[in-house]
Design a protein around this motif. Structure first.
Motif, PDB file in Angstrom:
ATOM      1  N   GLY A   3       0.808  -1.211   0.000  1.00  0.00           N
ATOM      2  CA  GLY A   3       0.000   0.000   0.000  1.00  0.00           C
ATOM      3  C   GLY A   3       0.839   1.257   0.000  1.00  0.00           C
ATOM      4  O   GLY A   3       2.031   1.250  -0.339  1.00  0.00           O
ATOM      5  N   LYS A   4       0.248   2.359   0.417  1.00  0.00           N
ATOM      6  CA  LYS A   4       0.888   3.677   0.310  1.00  0.00           C
ATOM      7  C   LYS A   4       2.275   3.764   0.964  1.00  0.00           C
ATOM      8  O   LYS A   4       3.167   4.418   0.427  1.00  0.00           O
ATOM      9  CB  LYS A   4      -0.039   4.757   0.862  1.00  0.00           C
ATOM     10  CG  LYS A   4      -1.144   5.127  -0.112  1.00  0.00           C
ATOM     11  CD  LYS A   4      -1.766   6.464   0.194  1.00  0.00           C
ATOM     12  CE  LYS A   4      -2.742   6.872  -0.922  1.00  0.00           C
ATOM     13  NZ  LYS A   4      -3.385   8.180  -0.673  1.00  0.00           N
ATOM     14  N   PRO A   5       2.492   3.121   2.126  1.00  0.00           N
ATOM     15  CA  PRO A   5       3.834   3.220   2.724  1.00  0.00           C
ATOM     16  C   PRO A   5       4.942   2.627   1.857  1.00  0.00           C
ATOM     17  O   PRO A   5       6.119   2.914   2.079  1.00  0.00           O
ATOM     18  CB  PRO A   5       3.684   2.439   4.037  1.00  0.00           C
ATOM     19  CG  PRO A   5       2.232   2.488   4.355  1.00  0.00           C
ATOM     20  CD  PRO A   5       1.543   2.433   3.033  1.00  0.00           C
ATOM     21  N   LEU A   6       4.588   1.813   0.887  1.00  0.00           N
ATOM     22  CA  LEU A   6       5.582   1.173   0.026  1.00  0.00           C
ATOM     23  C   LEU A   6       5.900   2.012  -1.220  1.00  0.00           C
ATOM     24  O   LEU A   6       6.877   1.740  -1.922  1.00  0.00           O
ATOM     25  CB  LEU A   6       5.063  -0.209  -0.400  1.00  0.00           C
ATOM     26  CG  LEU A   6       5.999  -1.162  -1.139  1.00  0.00           C
ATOM     27  CD1 LEU A   6       7.254  -1.474  -0.323  1.00  0.00           C
ATOM     28  CD2 LEU A   6       5.270  -2.453  -1.501  1.00  0.00           C
ATOM     29  N   LYS A   7       5.126   3.055  -1.466  1.00  0.00           N
ATOM     30  CA  LYS A   7       5.197   3.784  -2.737  1.00  0.00           C
ATOM     31  C   LYS A   7       6.597   4.313  -3.050  1.00  0.00           C
ATOM     32  O   LYS A   7       7.169   4.018  -4.108  1.00  0.00           O
ATOM     33  CB  LYS A   7       4.188   4.934  -2.749  1.00  0.00           C
ATOM     34  CG  LYS A   7       4.182   5.732  -4.052  1.00  0.00           C
ATOM     35  CD  LYS A   7       3.036   6.722  -4.085  1.00  0.00           C
ATOM     36  CE  LYS A   7       3.310   7.944  -3.236  1.00  0.00           C
ATOM     37  NZ  LYS A   7       4.289   8.880  -3.897  1.00  0.00           N
ATOM     38  N   ASP A   8       7.159   5.098  -2.161  1.00  0.00           N
ATOM     39  CA  ASP A   8       8.446   5.725  -2.447  1.00  0.00           C
ATOM     40  C   ASP A   8       9.597   4.725  -2.414  1.00  0.00           C
ATOM     41  O   ASP A   8      10.556   4.848  -3.178  1.00  0.00           O
ATOM     42  CB  ASP A   8       8.711   6.864  -1.459  1.00  0.00           C
ATOM     43  CG  ASP A   8       7.749   8.025  -1.646  1.00  0.00           C
ATOM     44  OD1 ASP A   8       7.160   8.137  -2.750  1.00  0.00           O
ATOM     45  OD2 ASP A   8       7.560   8.816  -0.706  1.00  0.00           O
ATOM     46  N   ILE A   9       9.485   3.726  -1.530  1.00  0.00           N
ATOM     47  CA  ILE A   9      10.510   2.679  -1.463  1.00  0.00           C
ATOM     48  C   ILE A   9      10.582   1.956  -2.798  1.00  0.00           C
ATOM     49  O   ILE A   9      11.666   1.712  -3.342  1.00  0.00           O
ATOM     50  CB  ILE A   9      10.179   1.675  -0.329  1.00  0.00           C
ATOM     51  CG1 ILE A   9      10.171   2.372   1.029  1.00  0.00           C
ATOM     52  CG2 ILE A   9      11.164   0.508  -0.324  1.00  0.00           C
ATOM     53  CD1 ILE A   9       9.583   1.525   2.150  1.00  0.00           C
ATOM     54  N   SER A  10       9.433   1.594  -3.317  1.00  0.00           N
ATOM     55  CA  SER A  10       9.350   0.895  -4.594  1.00  0.00           C
ATOM     56  C   SER A  10       9.894   1.742  -5.736  1.00  0.00           C
ATOM     57  O   SER A  10      10.687   1.266  -6.567  1.00  0.00           O
ATOM     58  CB  SER A  10       7.893   0.505  -4.875  1.00  0.00           C
ATOM     59  OG  SER A  10       7.717   0.087  -6.196  1.00  0.00           O
ATOM     60  N   THR A  11       9.485   2.994  -5.791  1.00  0.00           N
ATOM     61  CA  THR A  11       9.915   3.873  -6.882  1.00  0.00           C
ATOM     62  C   THR A  11      11.432   4.066  -6.879  1.00  0.00           C
ATOM     63  O   THR A  11      12.070   4.044  -7.939  1.00  0.00           O
ATOM     64  CB  THR A  11       9.204   5.236  -6.783  1.00  0.00           C
ATOM     65  OG1 THR A  11       7.785   5.026  -6.784  1.00  0.00           O
ATOM     66  CG2 THR A  11       9.566   6.128  -7.957  1.00  0.00           C
ATOM     67  N   GLN A  12      12.013   4.222  -5.698  1.00  0.00           N
ATOM     68  CA  GLN A  12      13.464   4.379  -5.605  1.00  0.00           C
ATOM     69  C   GLN A  12      14.191   3.124  -6.070  1.00  0.00           C
ATOM     70  O   GLN A  12      15.206   3.192  -6.766  1.00  0.00           O
ATOM     71  CB  GLN A  12      13.868   4.706  -4.166  1.00  0.00           C
ATOM     72  CG  GLN A  12      15.367   4.954  -3.988  1.00  0.00           C
ATOM     73  CD  GLN A  12      15.873   6.095  -4.837  1.00  0.00           C
ATOM     74  OE1 GLN A  12      15.390   7.225  -4.733  1.00  0.00           O
ATOM     75  NE2 GLN A  12      16.847   5.827  -5.719  1.00  0.00           N
ATOM     76  N   MET A  13      13.652   1.957  -5.712  1.00  0.00           N
ATOM     77  CA  MET A  13      14.288   0.714  -6.120  1.00  0.00           C
ATOM     78  C   MET A  13      14.168   0.493  -7.626  1.00  0.00           C
ATOM     79  O   MET A  13      15.087  -0.040  -8.263  1.00  0.00           O
ATOM     80  CB  MET A  13      13.678  -0.469  -5.358  1.00  0.00           C
ATOM     81  CG  MET A  13      14.402  -1.781  -5.609  1.00  0.00           C
ATOM     82  SD  MET A  13      13.772  -3.106  -4.572  1.00  0.00           S
ATOM     83  CE  MET A  13      14.634  -4.511  -5.312  1.00  0.00           C
ATOM     84  N   ILE A  14      13.042   0.894  -8.206  1.00  0.00           N
ATOM     85  CA  ILE A  14      12.889   0.830  -9.662  1.00  0.00           C
ATOM     86  C   ILE A  14      13.982   1.654 -10.334  1.00  0.00           C
ATOM     87  O   ILE A  14      14.642   1.198 -11.283  1.00  0.00           O
ATOM     88  CB  ILE A  14      11.490   1.337 -10.076  1.00  0.00           C
ATOM     89  CG1 ILE A  14      10.410   0.341  -9.663  1.00  0.00           C
ATOM     90  CG2 ILE A  14      11.434   1.580 -11.591  1.00  0.00           C
ATOM     91  CD1 ILE A  14       9.002   0.894  -9.758  1.00  0.00           C
ATOM     92  N   SER A  15      14.184   2.852  -9.835  1.00  0.00           N
ATOM     93  CA  SER A  15      15.220   3.729 -10.374  1.00  0.00           C
ATOM     94  C   SER A  15      16.603   3.088 -10.255  1.00  0.00           C
ATOM     95  O   SER A  15      17.386   3.076 -11.218  1.00  0.00           O
ATOM     96  CB  SER A  15      15.189   5.074  -9.635  1.00  0.00           C
ATOM     97  OG  SER A  15      16.219   5.921 -10.077  1.00  0.00           O
TER      98      SER A  15
END
Length: 389
Positions: free
Chosen positions: A301-313
């Motif tokens: 959910g929302k708490p994972l959003k920025d963690i995921s995006t940074q790892m994608i990068s």
């Protein structure tokens, strides 16, 4: 004890059935009105999370969701893995674990559907309760533990859909290992051989936190041993149009571990076709407000959003632009757009459905299309990785 258990089962069945009639009758009446879902979600949340999940799958299985009337614009089409996706928004593994709700998910307007995780043999998963809503954080913690009907049952289900020409979606099948398996590599190879003829892509899931020892397969030496065998198994499938092979990663990897994985997937014998970033996290950010935050399991959910995006990068850069499916905390077109600009070619949602209902699929597509147009992009591909290039 048996009597009480039976009474409980009957009560649960009546509750689900009654809820189902009311729920679907109302949906048929009001169709996709956003205000309806805003009123409906709190009612659904009276149910235990796993019961509500079963109800949602039931709706998909019997095609009770109103069919999307949104017409995907050409700007949302994506060519990937030798396929043309009508739009880049998919449903993540974990929702339709057993391949029961695919037709209903097609109706909602998803560009692709991923089912599973499917294990080689049937297993019940972890003890209940095993799903928890973190309402204050718009998040979920689950510790299902790969509950699965098993590969044979799921294969027969999918084969029936294909033979009846009902399966229109691009189909991904997420593979897991049995909890008591003594040879995890064997489980994944068997899954590839079983589902290879029917899947558009296959996912090697070694990142769930709910199966003991599973994440250890992300360690460099273990990963080389695994990927060399599954890549070989996929390449040896006895037909021309072989499914693409993807690896799903955990968000809790260190930078050094991410570098190791990038090095492995660039080896010829371990070269997969893409990555899925990312699975649920065992981390618990300090800002979580919900009492359920202490439950064991994977947080989504929302708490994972920025963690995921940074790892994608990170992985987009480390792999030199390997195709990525981005997942984690997406609940708007802006969230999807951020992941695309970070390096994702297509994206997936799941937890957002819990809090906003199925109308969110069309909402994300409309918003993403508008954002692409605003920034002068004619298609999704033009925006991929723009924040990191």
């Amino acid at each position: 004890m048996n009597r009480l258990s039976s009474r409980h089962k009957i009560r649960s069945l009546l509750l689900v059935t009654a809820g189902g009639f009311g729920f679907y009758g109302a949906m048929d009446y009001v169709k996709n009105k956003e205000s309806f879902y805003q009123r409906l979600i709190p009612i659904i949340h009276v149910l235990e999370p796993e019961t509500a999940h079963k109800l949602a799958v039931f709706a998909g299985k019997y095609r009770l969701y109103p069919k999307s009337s949104f017409s995907d614009p050409d700007s949302l089409k994506v060519k990937l893995f030798g396929k043309e996706f009508p739009n880049p928004i998919g449903i993540a593994a974990g929702f339709d674990k057993h391949g029961e709700a695919i037709l209903g998910l097609q109706d909602l307007g998803f560009g692709f559907v991923e089912i599973g995780s499917v294990t080689l043999f049937p297993q019940a998963g972890n003890e209940k309760p095993r799903v928890f809503r973190l309402k204050k954080d718009e998040a979920v913690i689950n510790r299902y533990g790969f509950n699965s009907d098993g590969s044979q049952v799921v294969f027969q289900r999918l084969e029936s859909l294909k033979s009846n020409h009902k399966l229109d979606s691009i189909l991904g099948i997420n593979l897991g290992k049995n909890k008591d398996s003594q040879n995890a590599i064997h489980d994944y190879v068997e899954g590839i051989e079983k589902f290879g003829p029917i899947a558009d892509y296959l996912v090697i899931n070694i990142s769930s936190p709910n199966t003991p020892g599973l994440r250890d397969m992300q360690i460099k030496s273990n990963l080389i041993a695994l990927l060399s065998e599954v890549v070989k198994a996929r390449n040896n499938l006895p037909f021309k149009n072989k499914p693409s092979l993807l690896l799903k990663l955990a968000p809790d990897l260190t930078k050094e571990e991410q570098i190791d994985i990038a090095d492995v997937v660039k080896l010829e014998k371990c070269k997969v076709d893409g990555l899925i970033i990312c699975n649920t996290t065992i981390d618990r950010p300090d800002y979580l407000k919900s009492e359920e935050k202490s439950e064991i399991g994977g947080l989504s959910g929302k708490p994972l959003k920025d963690i995921s995006t940074q790892m994608i990068s990170n992985m987009f850069i480390l792999t030199g632009g390997m195709p990525i499916i981005g997942v984690g905390g997406i609940s708007s077109g802006q969230d999807a757009y951020e992941k695309i600009k970070a390096g994702a070619r297509i994206v997936q949602i799941y937890t957002a459905l819990v809090y906003e209902g199925p109308i969110i699929v069309d909402k994300i597509k409309r918003e993403l299309s508008a954002l692409l147009e605003k920034d002068g992009y004619k298609c999704v591909d033009e925006a991929v990785g723009k924040e990191v290039l």
